[in-house]
Write an enzyme that holds these catalytic residues in place. Structure first.
Site, PDB file in Angstrom:
ATOM      1  N   HIS C 166       0.866  -1.174   0.000  1.00 56.17           N
ATOM      2  CA  HIS C 166       0.000   0.000   0.000  1.00 56.17           C
ATOM      3  C   HIS C 166       0.904   1.225   0.000  1.00 56.17           C
ATOM      4  O   HIS C 166       1.544   1.522   1.001  1.00 56.17           O
ATOM      5  CB  HIS C 166      -0.906  -0.033   1.236  1.00 56.17           C
ATOM      6  CG  HIS C 166      -1.809  -1.229   1.245  1.00 56.17           C
ATOM      7  ND1 HIS C 166      -2.180  -1.877   2.398  1.00 56.17           N
ATOM      8  CD2 HIS C 166      -2.410  -1.887   0.220  1.00 56.17           C
ATOM      9  CE1 HIS C 166      -2.974  -2.887   2.084  1.00 56.17           C
ATOM     10  NE2 HIS C 166      -3.126  -2.924   0.775  1.00 56.17           N
ATOM     11  N   GLU C 169       1.466   3.995   2.682  1.00 51.70           N
ATOM     12  CA  GLU C 169       2.023   3.608   3.984  1.00 51.70           C
ATOM     13  C   GLU C 169       3.540   3.743   3.937  1.00 51.70           C
ATOM     14  O   GLU C 169       4.288   2.776   4.017  1.00 51.70           O
ATOM     15  CB  GLU C 169       1.548   2.181   4.323  1.00 51.70           C
ATOM     16  CG  GLU C 169       0.027   2.133   4.440  1.00 51.70           C
ATOM     17  CD  GLU C 169      -0.590   0.738   4.379  1.00 51.70           C
ATOM     18  OE1 GLU C 169      -1.827   0.646   4.237  1.00 51.70           O
ATOM     19  OE2 GLU C 169       0.163  -0.237   4.481  1.00 51.70           O
ATOM     20  N   HIS C 259       3.455  -2.782   6.867  1.00 53.33           N
ATOM     21  CA  HIS C 259       2.315  -1.906   6.553  1.00 53.33           C
ATOM     22  C   HIS C 259       2.182  -0.769   7.553  1.00 53.33           C
ATOM     23  O   HIS C 259       2.859  -0.724   8.579  1.00 53.33           O
ATOM     24  CB  HIS C 259       1.018  -2.734   6.602  1.00 53.33           C
ATOM     25  CG  HIS C 259       0.811  -3.610   5.420  1.00 53.33           C
ATOM     26  ND1 HIS C 259      -0.130  -3.367   4.463  1.00 53.33           N
ATOM     27  CD2 HIS C 259       1.448  -4.748   5.045  1.00 53.33           C
ATOM     28  CE1 HIS C 259      -0.079  -4.310   3.546  1.00 53.33           C
ATOM     29  NE2 HIS C 259       0.874  -5.175   3.863  1.00 53.33           N
ATOM     30  N   GLU C 335       2.124  -3.841  11.383  1.00 51.63           N
ATOM     31  CA  GLU C 335       1.427  -2.573  11.190  1.00 51.63           C
ATOM     32  C   GLU C 335       2.012  -1.491  12.089  1.00 51.63           C
ATOM     33  O   GLU C 335       2.205  -1.704  13.284  1.00 51.63           O
ATOM     34  CB  GLU C 335      -0.069  -2.732  11.523  1.00 51.63           C
ATOM     35  CG  GLU C 335      -0.821  -3.728  10.657  1.00 51.63           C
ATOM     36  CD  GLU C 335      -1.234  -3.157   9.295  1.00 51.63           C
ATOM     37  OE1 GLU C 335      -1.119  -1.920   9.104  1.00 51.63           O
ATOM     38  OE2 GLU C 335      -1.662  -3.951   8.433  1.00 51.63           O
TER      39      GLU C 335
HETATM   40 CA   LIG Z   1      -1.919  -1.653   4.827  1.00 53.00          CA
END
Ligand SMILES: [Ca+2]
Ligand SMILES: [Ca+2]
Ligand SMILES: [Ca+2]
Ligand SMILES: [Ca+2]
Lengths: 376, 376, 376, 376
Positions: C166, C169, C259, C335
């Site tokens: 992504h 990010e 991420h 994350e």
């Molecule tokens: Ca993500």
């Protein structure tokens, strides 16, 4: 409160340091000498309290006029040195300062440590352009360093630069650092061109013993090296002895001896008008050298300086005169201020390490301008 | 094997890239234009295998003579750019190189990216000496940046410097970086003195759209900006339109327009001898400017350059001519080589980013020399 | 006043920007997609005047909850990014800021430019520990980069790390920079030991096209790459296609997919509890990995995170699940927050580039702790 | 040929240095002491000629076993220190080296100069997290520096770290530099968290006099400071006297005393199992500390180390024992090798300054792991 000068080039005696409003200090004499003026010490004080430090023997120092209009340097990080409020009443130099941090260093000028000196030498040595030559030991057993820059060749002109005969004139080594930085920059056009036809012989520190000891003007045994060039001896002035011997081996086409001047708030050149061999050739070269520098930097000027020697009256014990006469060459003593350049004053920092280094780089432009004419 | 130019200022079309011995490439035309010469691409090849890259439309590029005695630049780390073996047979430019690492970049000259441009602008903006002015948007929607350096004041002389009207001449922005580095150095004497009596107006990149697009010579819609100074329009040449408008507001006492020349292996200045207002004052200033530069750096010379315009025959659509005439001021186009300075060749790197930056710093010495005379 | 986003990873549409108190902006959708949340633009404003910038389509962005308790990032020098006052009323995100300099950048998180990406790849490539592999072209014609770190050998464990599927990010690539910095440090003990028995396969940027385009979540044609791992195609998701193919060639013993999470103000790991092959071995390894990280840094925690998948209910189109199942290996989605770590908040900077990089270095300690057990 | 040790931490006597194949050297004893082992000198030799330097009093040095499997360090630039071929026959240590440049430094371990020490202190002092405290003067008149890191508060745990009681163990100050770099990094999570609940009291150099003098083990008057903690005196061991007094004022919850070990090629911790107060709480904390370090770095191990003291048999003149007993706290002597870490050997550099610094940073992870339990 605590004051110490027990570090590289430290110099202070603490007479009294109990009360922040009444700190008395004295500068130590150079070993076996009466000269003194360089100071360098660290104060542990109270953050937010004004500390009044009185150097009570300032009036009898080597250059009492040096204290007029002078502001002492201070630093927290030993990299940024700024000017602090300083007064001189003819006898006592008073530095009044309110520290913002627990410890702060003070000095007569931005120190150039022996550690940095060694780093400079080793850095230069790594260049393929440089040969590092050991000249001989000092009286304290340190090593005299000569950097030979460029491929030696008889047909090339020999340009000698020495600095810091007077160890308290630390700006002289900052100057050398700036000059070397440019000379060894292999993308600097003037430097590259100079090294095609010239060889540089650079002695970044003529007086390492005095430098480490925190002397103003003399070596380990109290000798003023810049009065030894007529007859240097291994006993009193081995530093000069070795350099002169090396000069005799290479010859000299241009000589610059880098100094600081305690009194005058200007950069200037002192020439060799008083040496017996001085002639029109010398004079023309000197003029061209000065004109180039004048044209490119306001840090240089020709209005203020030493009185010009009358023909034949030069002091031949002084390096620039001695070398000019011995090698029939252009030679200068280059002087930088401890105070500031009054033509371009900077209230916060005064004359500085960086400005000294920039002048060292700029002087190469003047060398570049005269180099091809040196043997004319 | 893979070749890509999909990055800032990238430019190449891959015709064939299966066989390392037979890679065919072509340079893309500037958008809406026939000009092309700038290339910039990355090769993923075989380490240890020679890759023969043939740019087959080189012979019809904007300056075919530019390929003679030219060597392409390569880099692994995008910081050190070195010259690699390059041949030109009148039609095809052949670069033959054996990579030592998996990916390697090639370019016509050391790229100056738009990211670096933005960093430069933001860095300069932070100086208390600088006002950053937005001049207007480009056709691609980028921002035209003007740096005003020094406190504006009617009595001060206005010195304008623009660079990279021709975006493929990336050395022009390296030059600006060197000039700004010196101008914003608050311990550089010449810079400090200059800013007491002069204000600098610097446009580091006149053509950001063309730069990002990988153009040689034109902006987003194919306009050669250096032919727009007679009547710039918001439709075709907003970059010039905004700058000229700003010049009208400030006036101009000296103008330098920084370029690269594809053919000549020298740095040189093109003056404005052909503009109607050109007179002895202009000529004297121009001479003093050149003499100072000649005196301090072998990177400059006056033997090789463009033919001097005859009186009254200047092309007034060209920036330096237009500005000289409009403001009755000294103006120059300064040209640097894509190849090398043949007076001081460097086999490994040729003319470089650092040498361009050094010239930008050195040119300030020439500005310093003439500044006080600009309104005489 | 002027607002532009025409630069690397720029994203904003200007609806109205005449009045500093009433600036209306909108975030552009990812190309061929409805996702949007990433913004990045530059404002030329009035120094000392408050600028109220309202992003009026924030309420319909991909993660409206991401705007709650969120503060936007700003920077003058594009290096130091600080948080500025930001409000969200459910519909509009309002950034109110009084610039101290003429131009200022704003972004959703600290940008990681494609220029920096290329520098990172070329820097890593120079290490003797690294092989740089071209995986294949993206749809925009960029190159997919794989760094193979350590001497490949069947007996060694294969550790794969991918980041920035992504593209908005960007913390994911700062994380990689920190991890690579440590992994290539030849005086870091854990790194050296790891490379004796493991090979790292690192893809610093899985989605360069989306990154340059200023996308939040998808590639050039609007594909969410992290839903493509079941059946990636060259048409829609070549980025995943190439990486999975390379994984098939090497095998995978541990996989980390890096991420950022728009909502949660914490760092956390999402495991693969829902994949069919998940068993006690996986669970034990996962526990040891987390325990090590917990023990050494307060930037990690296990209280907050995604809901754990029930056995067999994992979404096998997601990278970590797909890879865990395909290679029967430990795999995590890691994350990081866009906001801050609420367990260790920093009012001025929030979660930052440097903290992301530090976490990337610290995660190697957790890898070090489990590495020897990965094939048990 | 010339050999000098007249610089910071220099130590060598030249017996004979005329012939490159037969150079005889001896290490000087610490002042007023019989200890010696540290050497540090510079050789001016012939480039390309092997120089055989025999230290003929090595066999009677403080730790003759330290010379077994030991390789001396050399450096050209005083930054990169590499190992050179070294032999020990039980009596003489022979270093044989062919210099590639004109001057080269040799040392027992990478020197940490007093100039660098002062820079470190002044750098740390500038952090808003740090209070710099002057503890008292050494016997040579230097200043004992204490860095208080974090806002003091009774409820916070007090963590004391001292280094370089034995001045020749310079790795101890490199360790401190690494630890301080992390502790003052305001984006390092563990450091920030630690400083919320703990205050660090760091003495980077317990023995500045011995360090400058080039001593191995003692202070200016020959005192082994690590045998003075039972009853330090202002006459013989003011360094310990001041630190213990300051500890009494703050209390101690954890104490680390950083050393180098001449013999063992490992990093290890020596605990306080032999002090009267040692109990299960101490033991549990010690175990947790070691386990954390073991988990994250192969530079630490627990297999090799000193013999563990039997209950009640600890030498209470030793710092770690004395402090553990006096404050009923966890305390360690941390030892690093002069040679290498045999578990992760590096042929070129051996144990190094950077590895020492990294260990200093890593140890904070172990402190972080135990900190909350220190008063349980
Ligand atoms: Ca993500
Ligand atoms: Ca003098
Ligand atoms: Ca041009
Ligand atoms: Ca010890």
């Amino acid at each position: 409160m605590f004051i110490t000068a027990n570090f590289d080039s430290g110099n202070i005696d603490v007479i009294r340091a109990e009360d922040a409003t009444d700190i008395e200090l004295q500068i130590r004499r150079d070993n076996q000498s009466d000269f003194y003026q360089w100071f360098h010490f660290k104060l542990y004080g109270e953050v937010g309290t004004e500390h009044v430090m009185r150097i009570t023997n300032a009036g009898e120092s080597a250059y009492p006029d040096g204290w007029k209009e002078y502001s002492a340097l201070a630093s927290y990080d030993r990299e940024t040195w700024f000017r602090v409020p300083t007064q001189f009443d003819g006898k006592t130099l008073t530095i009044a300062y309110t520290p913002e941090q627990e410890s702060v260093y003070f000095a007569y000028f931005v120190p150039y440590s022996y550690e940095r000196h060694q780093d400079l030498i080793q850095w230069a040595q790594q260049s393929s352009l440089v040969e590092h030559v050991f000249l001989g030991p000092t009286l304290d057993g340190r090593d005299m360093n000569l950097l030979v820059i460029g491929e030696p060749d008889d047909s090339k002109r020999k340009i000698w630069v020495t600095a810091r005969q007077h160890p308290g004139e630390s700006m002289a080594e900052w100057f050398i650092e700036g000059m070397l930085g440019r000379l060894l920059d292999d993308e600097d056009g003037a430097a590259r061109k100079l090294l095609q036809n010239n060889v540089f012989y650079v002695v970044p520190n003529m007086n390492p013993d005095g430098s480490v000891r925190g002397h103003l003007r003399t070596n380990a045994v109290g000798t003023n090296l810049n009065r030894e060039w007529a007859e240097p001896t291994l006993e009193k002035s081995p530093e000069v002895y070795y350099v002169l011997k090396a000069m005799d081996e290479t010859g000299v086409d241009l000589y610059l001896d880098i100094h600081g001047d305690e009194n005058l708030p200007y950069n200037f050149l002192a020439g060799c008008e008083g040496v017996p061999c001085y002639n029109e050739r010398h004079d023309k070269l000197a003029q061209q050298f000065k004109d180039t520098l004048l044209a490119i930097t306001p840090e240089f000027q020709t209005e203020f300086g030493y009185e010009v020697d009358k023909p034949g009256e030069a002091n031949l014990t002084v390096a620039s005169n001695a070398v000019s006469e011995r090698f029939d060459c252009l030679a200068f003593t280059l002087e930088m201020p401890f105070k500031d350049n009054a033509n371009l004053p900077d209230e916060d920092f005064g004359w500085s390490a960086n400005r000294s280094a920039q002048l060292g780089a700029d002087v190469l432009s003047a060398v570049y301008a005269v180099a091809n004419n040196l043997r004319d």
